[in-house]
Enzyme design. Sequence first.
Site, PDB file in Angstrom:
ATOM      1  N   LYS A  50       0.779  -7.838   5.024  1.00  5.22           N
ATOM      2  CA  LYS A  50       1.044  -9.138   4.441  1.00  5.22           C
ATOM      3  C   LYS A  50       2.244  -9.677   4.683  1.00  5.22           C
ATOM      4  CE  LYS A  50      -3.065  -8.757   1.537  1.00  5.22           C
ATOM      5  NZ  LYS A  50      -3.558  -8.314   0.123  1.00  5.22           N
ATOM      6  N   ASP A  60      -5.935 -15.606  -3.107  1.00  5.26           N
ATOM      7  CA  ASP A  60      -7.017 -14.972  -2.689  1.00  5.26           C
ATOM      8  C   ASP A  60      -8.519 -15.580  -3.269  1.00  5.26           C
ATOM      9  OD1 ASP A  60      -6.371 -12.607  -1.571  1.00  5.26           O
ATOM     10  OD2 ASP A  60      -5.983 -11.524  -3.537  1.00  5.26           O
ATOM     11  N   GLN A  82      -2.815  -7.166  -5.728  1.00 11.38           N
ATOM     12  CA  GLN A  82      -3.463  -6.173  -5.090  1.00 11.38           C
ATOM     13  C   GLN A  82      -4.665  -5.439  -5.348  1.00 11.38           C
ATOM     14  OE1 GLN A  82      -2.818  -6.190  -1.339  1.00 11.38           O
ATOM     15  NE2 GLN A  82      -4.547  -5.063  -1.436  1.00 11.38           N
TER      16      GLN A  82
END
Length: 278
Positions: A47, A114, A91
């Site tokens: 990322k 997300d 995460q």
Amino acid sequence: MLLDGKMVRDSLLAKAKEQIEREKLNLTLAIIYAGHYEPSERYIKNKKKYCEQVGIKPLIFAMPNVKSEEEIINLIEKLNNDSNINGIILQSPIPKGLDIEKCIKHINPQKDVDGFTKDNFYKLAHNLPGLRSCTPKGIIKLLEYYNIDLSGKKVCIIGRGNIVGKPLIFEFLNKDATVTIAHSKSSNLKEITLNNDIIVSAVGKPHIITEDMVKDGAIVIDVGITVFDGKIVGDVDFDNVKDKCAYITPNPGGVGPMTIAMVIQNVIDAYKGGNING
Ligand code: NAP
């Protein structure tokens, strides 16, 4: 024909970079890394790499010794209130014993790149503009890139996980496909897959989709990742299935690259108010 996720990712990232430069966007993505989990390090590195490539500033907040959800929630609140932060990723997974759902619900939906908050999930289910979960969104983008019309197509999704299978139901429904969802308790998976034009496997079990389960001319999307001897093995027995398919994703090189392209797209959309379905 191969659905080449790497090529489509590169094309989308080039456009994102051009947009960020042209509009002089000052974008920052915050990634919270709670605990320690080897595969997460790779995902975060990836990322970071693609953020830097397009001109987004990545900020990694490592919390190796985190003991409670409150510590994570306090950081999330701080990032919510920081106008320099456009996107927040927590995460997954976080350390055992800590409840990730409890933390995610504190992320400001407009920074939820997300697409995991209930606000954004509701918007997806109702086909309203919002930030959408990256892997399902990436799958639709990949099919769109190859001009594959989904209206009226019969799609089966194998796997009902919260990150891929469930949001993907709504992504396909929103495109007027007819959707069947299967999981570990479904009986006769082969009967289901043979009856569908598009098969998406999001399970994480090597080669559970075999040649005899795929009808001629089908489209097969392999989401599953199992790491075996340091190599990624997909859910689909690619070598034996590929010749039956009109289109198939390689794995790696199909869905994974699209996921990162959608993270980048969502950071830009979050900056614009989180109301775009890019
Ligand atoms: P998950 O939450 O663990 O879901 C797995 C699903 O597979 C569950 O619904 C499970 O059924 C189902 N399943 C297990 N064994 C099965 C079987 N024999 N037949 C049919 N269904 C079966 O996982 P996830 O987060 O959705 O991820 C799925 C896979 O995609 C994983 O391998 C993950 O690493 C990969 N992934 C890839 C990307 C990417 O960018 N390429 C992104 C995200 C995830 P039950 O619900 O009945 O248990």
